[in-house]
Design a protein around this motif. Structure first.
Motif, short mmCIF file in Angstrom:
data_model
loop_
_atom_site.label_atom_id
_atom_site.label_comp_id
_atom_site.label_asym_id
_atom_site.label_seq_id
_atom_site.Cartn_x
_atom_site.Cartn_y
_atom_site.Cartn_z
N UNK A 1 33.63 44.70 40.84
CA UNK A 1 32.37 43.95 40.66
C UNK A 1 31.88 43.17 42.02
N UNK A 2 33.00 42.68 42.67
CA UNK A 2 32.30 41.75 43.72
C UNK A 2 33.16 42.23 45.08
N UNK A 3 33.56 43.25 45.52
CA UNK A 3 34.14 43.69 46.61
C UNK A 3 33.86 45.18 47.09
N UNK A 4 34.41 45.86 48.15
CA UNK A 4 34.29 47.15 48.38
C UNK A 4 35.24 47.85 47.81
N UNK A 5 36.19 47.35 47.26
CA UNK A 5 37.35 48.09 46.57
C UNK A 5 36.89 48.89 45.53
N UNK B 1 33.82 52.35 36.17
CA UNK B 1 32.75 53.21 35.30
C UNK B 1 31.37 52.25 35.11
N UNK B 2 30.87 52.86 34.11
CA UNK B 2 29.36 52.22 33.84
C UNK B 2 29.40 50.74 33.09
N UNK B 3 28.49 49.88 33.39
CA UNK B 3 28.39 48.53 32.80
C UNK B 3 29.46 47.76 32.88
N UNK B 4 30.32 47.92 33.96
CA UNK B 4 31.65 46.84 34.41
C UNK B 4 32.77 47.34 33.44
N UNK B 5 32.45 48.82 32.98
CA UNK B 5 33.87 49.34 32.44
C UNK B 5 34.80 50.02 33.53
N UNK C 1 44.21 45.47 35.28
CA UNK C 1 42.86 45.66 34.64
C UNK C 1 42.07 44.53 35.12
N UNK C 2 42.45 43.50 34.91
CA UNK C 2 41.71 42.21 35.35
C UNK C 2 41.27 42.13 36.80
N UNK C 3 42.15 42.35 37.61
CA UNK C 3 42.01 42.21 38.83
C UNK C 3 41.09 43.39 39.42
N UNK C 4 41.47 44.52 39.22
CA UNK C 4 40.58 45.68 39.38
C UNK C 4 39.14 45.45 39.25
#
Length: 409
Positions: A250-254, A304-308, A242-245
Motif C-alpha cells: 500500500x505504501x511503498x514500491x515493494x 490484489x484488488x482493493x487492498x487484498x 501478511x500484515x507487513x506485506x
C-alpha cells in the motif's frame, strides 16, 4: 550529499552504515540457571567476545562502512528529561513493574543515572541488591529467590538484526517472539522518534511493535528494491507476514513478498541462519531446509484488488528466485558443502549467516572454514572474523548487524 536516515534496497548493495551493539556486562549476567530463559546455550567469555566484536566492527570500517552503536544511539535519544522519563516508565512496565515500592525504587535509581548509564544498566540488568533491601516487601524478597535480578539482562542485544529491520526507506520495529527479547525493540522505537539522526525525517514504520503476532529481523531479507523474502519460522508468524506485506504494497514500491517456510526449531530460528543472499545470482543455503527433491514451501504474496493480497504456492527455490530477480541462473551454495556432518555443524555455528558488504563480498565466521572455502571457489570475496565466543550466542555476522544504509545496485 546528506546520507538518508534509512535506505536499504538489497541485501548486497555496498554497505554504508550499520548499527551494532558491543557485548557488555549483560553477557556476564547470564547464569546456568537462566541460560534457557535468556535463549543462550552457553555463556560467552566476555573479554574475548568483546575483542572478537571489535574485530568485526573494524573489518566493516576498513571496507567503508560507518559503524553506529545501538546503546549510544538510544542514549542520544533520551537527552530530553521528559522523554527519558517516559522511556523509563515504559521499560519498567514491560519489565513487569507498574507501581509499588519496587517500581518507585527502580524508577528513582535509574532516572538519576546519566542517559548512557541508564541505557547500559537496563541492558545489563538490575540486581535486587542494588536497591535498598530494607524497603522491599516480603513478597519482593521471597519471589523467585533463585533469580538475583529484578530486571533481567538482555544478552541477545548484540544481535541487532532482530528488533528492527530496514526495508527501502523505512523499517519494521518488531514485536519479538520470546519475553527475553521483546524489550529490545523499544530502544529502536525511541531511536527512530528522538535520536537527532532520525528525528523529523518521517521514516516510515512498515509495522510497529504493538502487535500480538511476531516477526524478527533475521527473517526479513531485502532481495531487491521491490522483492522481500520473509521466513515463515519459529520466530515469525504467517499473520505478521501478511500484515507487513499489506503495508508495503500500500505504501511503498515493494510488490512481491516471498514467505519461505523453514523448520521451526532453535538451530534454524531465522531464515538468515539457513539462507542468505551474497551476490546478484548467488545464495547460501542449508541443505536441511530442502526435501529430497531439493524443494521447500514458498508462498508468493502480491497485491490484489482493493487492498487484498494474492497468494500463490511454489516449491522450486531456484526458479522462484530466477523469476523475481530476473536472473538467467541461480547458484545455491550449500552450507558445509552439503556434507552430512560438516553441514549441520557449520550451520549450528552460523555458516549460512553471511553478511554481504558488497555484491560477491561477505563477512563470515572463521570457524566455518569448509563453507568459507566453498564461497571462495565460487568467486566470493570472504573476510573472516574470529568467532570462538560470539558464536556461543547462536548468531553470525548478519545477526550481529542492522544495515540502515546501502548503496543502490
Amino acid at each position: 550529499m546528506t546520507e538518508p536516515a534509512i535506505h536499504v534496497t538489497s541485501e548486497i548493495g555496498p554497505l554504508k552504515t550499520v548499527i551494532l551493539k558491543r557485548p557488555q556486562a549483560e553477557i556476564e549476567n547470564i547464569t546456568p540457571d537462566t541460560m534457557e530463559q535468556l535463549l543462550f546455550d552457553d555463556i560467552p567469555y566476555l573479554p574475548i567476545a568483546q575483542a572478537e566484536h571489535d574485530d568485526f566492527a573494524q573489518v566493516l570500517r576498513d571496507h567503508g562502512t560507518k559503524v553506529l552503536y545501538m546503546n549510544e544511539l538510544a542514549a542520544q535519544a533520551l537527552t530530553d528529561p521528559q522523554i527519558k522519563a517516559a522511556f523509563l516508565r515504559q521499560m519498567l512496565q514491560e519489565s513487569g513493574f507498574n507501581k509499588g515500592i519496587v517500581y518507585e525504587q527502580l524508577y528513582d535509581y535509574l532516572l538519576n543515572l546519566s542517559e548512557q548509564a541508564m541505557v547500559d544498566k537496563l541492558i545489563a540488568g538490575v540486581r535486587k541488591k542494588e536497591l535498598n533491601m530494607e524497603k522491599l516487601t516480603l513478597r519482593d524478597l521471597a519471589e523467585d529467590r533463585a533469580n538475583p535480578f529484578l530486571i533481567n539482562p538482555m544478552p541477545n542485544s548484540y544481535f541487532t538484526r532482530d528488533p528492527a529491520a530496514a526495508i527501502g526507506d523505512g523499517l519494521s520495529i518488531n514485536h519479538m517472539t520470546f519475553a527475553a527479547r521483546q524489550r529490545e525493540s523499544l530502544f529502536m522505537q525511541y531511536i527512530i522518534q528522538y535520536n537527532p539522526r532520525f528525528k523529523g525525517q518521517n521514516v516510515p514504520v512498515w509495522r510497529d511493535r504493538n502487535h500480538q503476532s511476531h516477526i524478527e529481523g533475521g527473517d526479513e531479507l531485502v532481495l531487491s528494491d521491490h522483492v522481500l523474502a520473509i521466513g515463515l519460522s519459529q520466530r515469525t508468524t504467517a499473520s505478521a507476514i501478511e500484515d507487513i506485506a499489506g503495508n508495503l504494497f500500500k505504501n511503498s514500491a515493494y510488490d512481491t513478498v516471498l514467505a519461505i517456510s523453514i523448520p521451526h526449531n532453535h538451530a534454524m530460528m531465522h531464515l538468515d541462519t539457513v539462507f542468505t543472499m551474497i551476490n546478484y545470482d548467488q545464495f547460501t543455503v542449508h541443505p536441511a531446509i530442502l526435501n529430497d527433491n531439493a524443494q521447500l514451501d514458498i508462498y508468493i504474496l502480491t497485491p490484489g484488488v482493493n487492498g487484498t493480497i494474492n497468494i500463490s504456492y511454489r516449491n522450486d527455490l531456484k526458479n522462484v528466485l530466477k523469476e523475481v530477480l530476473h536472473q538467467s541462473s541461480i547458484d545455491l551454495l550449500p552450507t558445509g558443502g552439503g556434507d552430512a556432518v560438516v553441514a549441520p555443524r557449520e550451520q549450528w555455528n552460523d555458516g549460512s549467516n553471511t553478511l554481504a558488504i558488497a555484491p560477491g563480498e561477505v563477512v563470515t565466521y572463521d570457524r566455518n572454514y569448509v563453507s568459507n572455502e566453498l564461497l571462495r571457489q565460487h568467486g566470493i570475496i570472504v573476510h573472516e572474523v574470529r568467532s570462538s565466543e560470539l558464536s556461543r550466542g547462536r548468531g553470525g555476522p548478519r545477526c550481529m548487524s542492522m544495515p540502515i544504509v546501502r548503496d543502490d545496485l
